[in-house]
Design a protein around this motif. Structure first.
Motif, PDB file in Angstrom:
ATOM      1  N   THR A 190      -5.447   9.047   0.970  1.00 14.63           N
ATOM      2  CA  THR A 190      -6.302   8.849  -0.249  1.00 14.63           C
ATOM      3  C   THR A 190      -7.137  10.066  -0.691  1.00 14.63           C
ATOM      4  O   THR A 190      -7.472  10.542  -1.618  1.00 14.63           O
ATOM      5  CB  THR A 190      -7.331   7.648  -0.111  1.00 14.63           C
ATOM      6  OG1 THR A 190      -6.293   6.523   0.440  1.00 14.63           O
ATOM      7  CG2 THR A 190      -8.021   7.361  -1.183  1.00 14.63           C
ATOM      8  N   GLU A 191      -7.494  10.683   0.736  1.00 17.46           N
ATOM      9  CA  GLU A 191      -8.351  12.016   0.230  1.00 17.46           C
ATOM     10  C   GLU A 191      -7.662  13.197  -0.268  1.00 17.46           C
ATOM     11  O   GLU A 191      -8.049  13.840  -1.050  1.00 17.46           O
ATOM     12  CB  GLU A 191      -8.925  12.281   1.442  1.00 17.46           C
ATOM     13  CG  GLU A 191      -9.949  13.661   1.386  1.00 17.46           C
ATOM     14  CD  GLU A 191     -10.570  14.030   2.754  1.00 17.46           C
ATOM     15  OE1 GLU A 191     -10.863  15.202   2.903  1.00 17.46           O
ATOM     16  OE2 GLU A 191     -10.500  13.270   3.833  1.00 17.46           O
ATOM     17  N   MET A 192      -6.309  13.027   0.326  1.00 19.66           N
ATOM     18  CA  MET A 192      -5.371  14.434  -0.215  1.00 19.66           C
ATOM     19  C   MET A 192      -5.267  14.079  -1.876  1.00 19.66           C
ATOM     20  O   MET A 192      -5.127  15.149  -2.546  1.00 19.66           O
ATOM     21  CB  MET A 192      -4.144  14.251   0.509  1.00 19.66           C
ATOM     22  CG  MET A 192      -4.239  14.995   1.772  1.00 19.66           C
ATOM     23  SD  MET A 192      -2.791  15.345   2.874  1.00 19.66           S
ATOM     24  CE  MET A 192      -2.251  13.615   3.287  1.00 19.66           C
ATOM     25  N   LEU A 193      -4.864  12.844  -1.941  1.00 15.70           N
ATOM     26  CA  LEU A 193      -4.584  12.385  -3.487  1.00 15.70           C
ATOM     27  C   LEU A 193      -5.671  12.867  -4.379  1.00 15.70           C
ATOM     28  O   LEU A 193      -5.513  13.208  -5.468  1.00 15.70           O
ATOM     29  CB  LEU A 193      -4.160  11.052  -3.522  1.00 15.70           C
ATOM     30  CG  LEU A 193      -2.790  10.710  -3.063  1.00 15.70           C
ATOM     31  CD1 LEU A 193      -2.700   9.259  -3.077  1.00 15.70           C
ATOM     32  CD2 LEU A 193      -1.571  11.402  -3.838  1.00 15.70           C
ATOM     33  N   MET A 194      -6.922  12.530  -3.949  1.00 11.42           N
ATOM     34  CA  MET A 194      -8.073  12.639  -4.624  1.00 11.42           C
ATOM     35  C   MET A 194      -8.362  14.280  -4.905  1.00 11.42           C
ATOM     36  O   MET A 194      -8.814  14.766  -5.824  1.00 11.42           O
ATOM     37  CB  MET A 194      -9.554  11.969  -3.934  1.00 11.42           C
ATOM     38  CG  MET A 194      -9.420  10.160  -4.189  1.00 11.42           C
ATOM     39  SD  MET A 194     -10.442   9.550  -3.253  1.00 11.42           S
ATOM     40  CE  MET A 194     -11.959  10.516  -3.761  1.00 11.42           C
ATOM     41  N   VAL A 195      -8.281  14.915  -3.788  1.00 12.92           N
ATOM     42  CA  VAL A 195      -8.613  16.541  -3.904  1.00 12.92           C
ATOM     43  C   VAL A 195      -7.402  17.062  -4.915  1.00 12.92           C
ATOM     44  O   VAL A 195      -7.762  17.775  -5.708  1.00 12.92           O
ATOM     45  CB  VAL A 195      -8.515  17.069  -2.644  1.00 12.92           C
ATOM     46  CG1 VAL A 195      -8.503  18.591  -2.592  1.00 12.92           C
ATOM     47  CG2 VAL A 195      -9.583  16.476  -1.712  1.00 12.92           C
ATOM     48  N   GLY A 196      -6.224  16.448  -4.520  1.00  6.37           N
ATOM     49  CA  GLY A 196      -5.044  17.028  -5.541  1.00  6.37           C
ATOM     50  C   GLY A 196      -5.383  16.787  -6.888  1.00  6.37           C
ATOM     51  O   GLY A 196      -5.265  17.618  -7.981  1.00  6.37           O
ATOM     52  N   ARG A 197      -5.868  15.491  -7.418  1.00  8.23           N
ATOM     53  CA  ARG A 197      -6.357  15.155  -8.574  1.00  8.23           C
ATOM     54  C   ARG A 197      -7.319  15.862  -9.233  1.00  8.23           C
ATOM     55  O   ARG A 197      -7.349  16.505 -10.423  1.00  8.23           O
ATOM     56  CB  ARG A 197      -6.152  13.601  -8.787  1.00  8.23           C
ATOM     57  CG  ARG A 197      -6.613  13.057 -10.039  1.00  8.23           C
ATOM     58  CD  ARG A 197      -5.693  12.856 -10.868  1.00  8.23           C
ATOM     59  NE  ARG A 197      -4.588  12.226 -10.508  1.00  8.23           N
ATOM     60  CZ  ARG A 197      -3.554  12.065 -11.147  1.00  8.23           C
ATOM     61  NH1 ARG A 197      -3.199  13.018 -12.422  1.00  8.23           N
ATOM     62  NH2 ARG A 197      -2.423  11.553 -10.895  1.00  8.23           N
ATOM     63  N   ASP A 198      -8.161  16.129  -8.392  1.00  7.00           N
ATOM     64  CA  ASP A 198      -9.427  16.822  -8.809  1.00  7.00           C
ATOM     65  C   ASP A 198      -9.144  18.358  -8.978  1.00  7.00           C
ATOM     66  O   ASP A 198      -9.637  18.742  -9.998  1.00  7.00           O
ATOM     67  CB  ASP A 198     -10.683  16.958  -7.627  1.00  7.00           C
ATOM     68  CG  ASP A 198     -11.689  17.387  -7.952  1.00  7.00           C
ATOM     69  OD1 ASP A 198     -12.364  17.108  -9.230  1.00  7.00           O
ATOM     70  OD2 ASP A 198     -12.137  18.360  -7.435  1.00  7.00           O
ATOM     71  N   CYS A 199      -8.591  18.945  -8.307  1.00  8.00           N
ATOM     72  CA  CYS A 199      -7.856  20.473  -8.303  1.00  8.00           C
ATOM     73  C   CYS A 199      -7.156  20.558  -9.630  1.00  8.00           C
ATOM     74  O   CYS A 199      -7.355  21.409 -10.449  1.00  8.00           O
ATOM     75  CB  CYS A 199      -7.014  20.894  -7.298  1.00  8.00           C
ATOM     76  SG  CYS A 199      -7.851  21.101  -5.572  1.00  8.00           S
ATOM     77  N   MET A 200      -6.020  19.339  -9.871  1.00 13.43           N
ATOM     78  CA  MET A 200      -5.407  19.478 -10.985  1.00 13.43           C
ATOM     79  C   MET A 200      -6.336  19.502 -12.453  1.00 13.43           C
ATOM     80  O   MET A 200      -6.091  20.208 -13.300  1.00 13.43           O
ATOM     81  CB  MET A 200      -4.187  18.443 -11.155  1.00 13.43           C
ATOM     82  CG  MET A 200      -3.412  18.742 -12.321  1.00 13.43           C
ATOM     83  SD  MET A 200      -2.556  17.231 -12.602  1.00 13.43           S
ATOM     84  CE  MET A 200      -3.762  16.021 -13.109  1.00 13.43           C
ATOM     85  N   MET A 229       0.946  -1.309   0.091  1.00 12.30           N
ATOM     86  CA  MET A 229      -0.155  -0.020  -0.076  1.00 12.30           C
ATOM     87  C   MET A 229       0.838   1.331   0.072  1.00 12.30           C
ATOM     88  O   MET A 229       0.639   2.202  -0.667  1.00 12.30           O
ATOM     89  CB  MET A 229      -0.785   0.189   1.118  1.00 12.30           C
ATOM     90  CG  MET A 229      -1.767   0.999   1.296  1.00 12.30           C
ATOM     91  SD  MET A 229      -2.980   0.955   2.409  1.00 12.30           S
ATOM     92  CE  MET A 229      -3.320   2.735   3.066  1.00 12.30           C
ATOM     93  N   THR A 230       1.975   1.144   0.941  1.00  6.98           N
ATOM     94  CA  THR A 230       3.076   2.455   0.927  1.00  6.98           C
ATOM     95  C   THR A 230       3.514   2.713  -0.382  1.00  6.98           C
ATOM     96  O   THR A 230       3.654   3.887  -1.051  1.00  6.98           O
ATOM     97  CB  THR A 230       3.931   2.169   1.980  1.00  6.98           C
ATOM     98  OG1 THR A 230       3.492   1.977   3.219  1.00  6.98           O
ATOM     99  CG2 THR A 230       4.989   3.292   1.980  1.00  6.98           C
ATOM    100  N   THR A 231       3.908   1.417  -1.092  1.00  2.19           N
ATOM    101  CA  THR A 231       4.432   1.803  -2.496  1.00  2.19           C
ATOM    102  C   THR A 231       3.557   2.428  -3.411  1.00  2.19           C
ATOM    103  O   THR A 231       3.877   3.040  -4.111  1.00  2.19           O
ATOM    104  CB  THR A 231       5.228   0.328  -3.113  1.00  2.19           C
ATOM    105  OG1 THR A 231       6.025  -0.186  -1.976  1.00  2.19           O
ATOM    106  CG2 THR A 231       5.804   0.388  -4.330  1.00  2.19           C
ATOM    107  N   THR A 232       2.316   1.508  -3.248  1.00  8.09           N
ATOM    108  CA  THR A 232       1.330   2.148  -4.295  1.00  8.09           C
ATOM    109  C   THR A 232       0.793   3.676  -4.087  1.00  8.09           C
ATOM    110  O   THR A 232       0.826   4.472  -5.002  1.00  8.09           O
ATOM    111  CB  THR A 232      -0.189   1.404  -4.273  1.00  8.09           C
ATOM    112  OG1 THR A 232       0.182  -0.106  -4.545  1.00  8.09           O
ATOM    113  CG2 THR A 232      -1.131   1.785  -5.291  1.00  8.09           C
ATOM    114  N   VAL A 233       0.739   3.924  -2.786  1.00 10.38           N
ATOM    115  CA  VAL A 233       0.300   5.539  -2.541  1.00 10.38           C
ATOM    116  C   VAL A 233       1.614   6.127  -3.038  1.00 10.38           C
ATOM    117  O   VAL A 233       1.369   7.299  -3.397  1.00 10.38           O
ATOM    118  CB  VAL A 233       0.126   5.672  -0.908  1.00 10.38           C
ATOM    119  CG1 VAL A 233      -0.005   7.004  -0.541  1.00 10.38           C
ATOM    120  CG2 VAL A 233      -1.003   4.727  -0.657  1.00 10.38           C
TER     121      VAL A 233
END
Length: 106
Positions: A62-72, A5-9
């Protein structure tokens, strides 16, 4: 499971960071302080990633990655919309009601 999971994240975070860097390439115009917007946006992204570097909660990550992707993606959509507007404006024939500039401006 935790190592996987760490590697994937980590991979997803790196992919998002690189996508942000690619997305900011066209922002070459200057802000009020004379800095290129590209550099301002990249510094801001770097700072956000550094602040989140030691976060361990998978849900928060996961939430930070989703928000970051959405903003981009919103920035990319805005850029595409503006490019289409500029293209339509440049291909539109001049309005007959619009006064022409004096000859000495041509």
């Amino acid at each position: 499971r935790f190592v996987h999971m760490t590697t994937t994240v980590s991979r997803e975070a790196l992919r998002l960071y690189r996508d942000i860097l690619r997305t900011t390439r066209p922002f070459t115009h200057l802000d009020a302080k004379g800095n290129m917007w590209r550099d301002v946006l990249r510094r801001s992204a770097r700072q956000e990633f550094e602040e989140a570097r030691f976060e361990n909660d998978p849900a928060i990550i996961t939430e930070m990655l989703m928000v970051g992707r959405d903003c981009m993606m919103q920035v990319q959509e805005g850029m595409m919309k503006k490019q289409l507007e500029l293209l339509e404006e440049s291909t539109k024939p001049p309005s007959p009601n619009k006064p022409r500039p004096p000859k000495y401006f041509e």
